[in-house]
Design an enzyme around this catalytic site. Structure first.
Site, PDB file in Angstrom:
ATOM      1  N   ALA A 129       9.843  -0.197   4.879  1.00  0.00           N
ATOM      2  CA  ALA A 129       9.659   0.660   3.714  1.00  0.00           C
ATOM      3  C   ALA A 129       8.422   1.538   3.826  1.00  0.00           C
ATOM      4  CB  ALA A 129       9.553  -0.211   2.464  1.00  0.00           C
ATOM      5  N   ASP A 164      -2.504  -1.208  10.479  1.00  0.00           N
ATOM      6  CA  ASP A 164      -2.720  -1.139   9.028  1.00  0.00           C
ATOM      7  C   ASP A 164      -3.412  -2.377   8.467  1.00  0.00           C
ATOM      8  OD1 ASP A 164      -1.414   1.247   9.106  1.00  0.00           O
ATOM      9  OD2 ASP A 164       0.428   0.534   8.132  1.00  0.00           O
ATOM     10  N   SER A 205       1.657  -6.146   7.276  1.00  0.00           N
ATOM     11  CA  SER A 205       0.213  -6.022   7.543  1.00  0.00           C
ATOM     12  C   SER A 205      -0.582  -6.710   6.443  1.00  0.00           C
ATOM     13  CB  SER A 205      -0.193  -4.554   7.589  1.00  0.00           C
ATOM     14  OG  SER A 205       0.573  -3.867   8.549  1.00  0.00           O
ATOM     15  N   LEU A 241       5.490   0.296   3.227  1.00  0.00           N
ATOM     16  CA  LEU A 241       4.608  -0.239   2.183  1.00  0.00           C
ATOM     17  C   LEU A 241       3.597  -1.235   2.735  1.00  0.00           C
ATOM     18  CD1 LEU A 241       7.357  -0.668  -0.559  1.00  0.00           C
ATOM     19  CD2 LEU A 241       5.416   0.904  -0.678  1.00  0.00           C
ATOM     20  N   LYS A 272       0.853  -1.211   0.000  1.00  0.00           N
ATOM     21  CA  LYS A 272       0.000   0.000   0.000  1.00  0.00           C
ATOM     22  C   LYS A 272       0.875   1.242   0.000  1.00  0.00           C
ATOM     23  CE  LYS A 272       0.857   1.336   4.473  1.00  0.00           C
ATOM     24  NZ  LYS A 272       1.725   2.519   4.739  1.00  0.00           N
TER      25      LYS A 272
HETATM   26  O1  C5P Z   1      -0.158  -0.878  15.067  1.00  0.00           O
HETATM   27  P1  C5P Z   1       1.248  -1.223  14.784  1.00  0.00           P
HETATM   28  O2  C5P Z   1       1.757  -2.354  15.616  1.00  0.00           O
HETATM   29  O3  C5P Z   1       1.509  -1.456  13.335  1.00  0.00           O
HETATM   30  O4  C5P Z   1       2.094   0.047  15.160  1.00  0.00           O
HETATM   31  C1  C5P Z   1       3.498   0.001  15.297  1.00  0.00           C
HETATM   32  C2  C5P Z   1       3.948   1.180  16.111  1.00  0.00           C
HETATM   33  O5  C5P Z   1       3.798   2.379  15.363  1.00  0.00           O
HETATM   34  C3  C5P Z   1       3.174   1.406  17.376  1.00  0.00           C
HETATM   35  O6  C5P Z   1       3.695   0.666  18.446  1.00  0.00           O
HETATM   36  C4  C5P Z   1       3.361   2.898  17.601  1.00  0.00           C
HETATM   37  O7  C5P Z   1       4.627   3.155  18.162  1.00  0.00           O
HETATM   38  C5  C5P Z   1       3.380   3.445  16.196  1.00  0.00           C
HETATM   39  N1  C5P Z   1       2.066   3.924  15.741  1.00  0.00           N
HETATM   40  C6  C5P Z   1       1.547   5.099  16.266  1.00  0.00           C
HETATM   41  N2  C5P Z   1       0.331   5.548  15.829  1.00  0.00           N
HETATM   42  C7  C5P Z   1      -0.362   4.874  14.893  1.00  0.00           C
HETATM   43  C8  C5P Z   1       0.139   3.673  14.346  1.00  0.00           C
HETATM   44  C9  C5P Z   1       1.361   3.230  14.797  1.00  0.00           C
HETATM   45  O8  C5P Z   1       2.172   5.744  17.117  1.00  0.00           O
HETATM   46  N3  C5P Z   1      -1.529   5.359  14.469  1.00  0.00           N
END
Ligand code: C5P
Length: 266
Positions: A94, A133, A100, A96, A9
């Site tokens: 990346a 994501d 996810s 991308l 994406k």
């Molecule tokens: O949700 P995910 O595990 O992919 O997010 C990875 C990290 O990215 C989170 O632990 C956080 O530090 C950061 N993040 C964030 N705000 C978001 C998405 C991700 O701060 N909306």
């Protein structure tokens, strides 16, 4: 045996609205799937096995494919086993969304093999527990995502467009980019009215200064839009141009894609 494509994406815009009490950032972002794919092969089996062609990728429970399998099992409750093989093409670190997308594709694939016990909404909810994501990939490939990314509003597909994906060898970790974000300067630097923007760009450029030069070189080459994908380090480029030769930078041509509501991405 099911063979499924797992698309990358890009974020056509990504606005950060603030930091939340749970540590995540509230955002609003237009996500679009593109024709850059990993491939997942999944089949029912007598035991679980997960293999990947990329020796650098962990195949333990830290891999989002394994997490997706565990989440599916928690909800489905009946016993089943799968062999999953993942062929990586989408670069990691990346922005991308490769990991996810792999998780969403795993949920979709297992659900197909078990004759669809879960609805798309079930899988979207499971996806949100895996990563911010993941739910997006259950839209048809064009959606505005809000909250921490998990609230998905599907919108009509964009005109099919060609896009160059430009990935420097350097990577960036998403949590580090969010940590480096200066919310105060974001507020001052209200976006200049452009349709395409990414509030994470400055933080990524601070952490990997060569990204700034690469962006300048791509604009110089004639692209009308050059924007970081998510938290980077890949860029997407729109317009009638060709990326210049850059050391340690891989350039791939792709296009916007969407899926049919009843089928996975093709
Ligand atoms: O949700 P995910 O595990 O992919 O997010 C990875 C990290 O990215 C989170 O632990 C956080 O530090 C950061 N993040 C964030 N705000 C978001 C998405 C991700 O701060 N909306």
């Amino acid at each position: 045996m099911l063979t499924l494509l797992s698309p990358a994406k890009i974020n056509l815009f990504l606005k950060i609205l603030g930091k939340r009490p749970d540590g995540y950032h509230e955002l609003e972002s237009l996500f679009q799937t593109i024709s850059m794919f990993d491939t997942l092969r999944i089949r029912l089996a007598d035991n679980d096995r997960f293999t990947c062609n990329d020796p650098y990728l962990p195949t333990d429970s830290t891999n989002l494919v394994i997490l997706a399998l565990a989440k599916f099992r928690q909800l489905y409750k009946k016993n089943f086993h799968v062999h999953i093989h993942l062929e990586k093409t989408i670069p990691t670190q990346a922005g991308l969304g490769g990991g996810s997308s792999n998780a969403a594709t795993t949920l979709w694939g297992i659900n197909q093999l078990l004759d669809c016990p879960l609805t798309v909404e079930h899988m979207q909810d499971l996806g949100a527990e895996i990563g911010s994501d993941v739910p997006f990939f259950f839209s048809c490939g064009t959606a505005i995502c809000r909250g921490r990314g998990e609230i998905v509003e599907p919108i009509a597909p964009h005109e099919p467009q060609e896009v160059w994906i430009v990935k420097p060898i350097e990577g960036l970790s998403t949590p580090l980019v969010y940590q480096a974000l200066k919310l105060e300067s974001l507020k001052k630097m209200a976006n200049d009215g452009s349709e395409y923007y990414n509030d994470l760009e400055e933080a990524a450029f601070e952490l990997q200064p060569r990204l700034r030069t690469i962006k300048q070189d791509l604009i110089q080459a004639g692209f009308s839009t050059v924007l970081l994908c998510g938290s980077g380090t890949a860029f997407f480029c729109l317009g009638e141009a060709t990326p210049p030769e850059m050391i340690g930078v891989a350039c791939t041509k792709a296009k916007f894609i969407n899926r049919h509501p009843k089928r996975w991405y093709q």
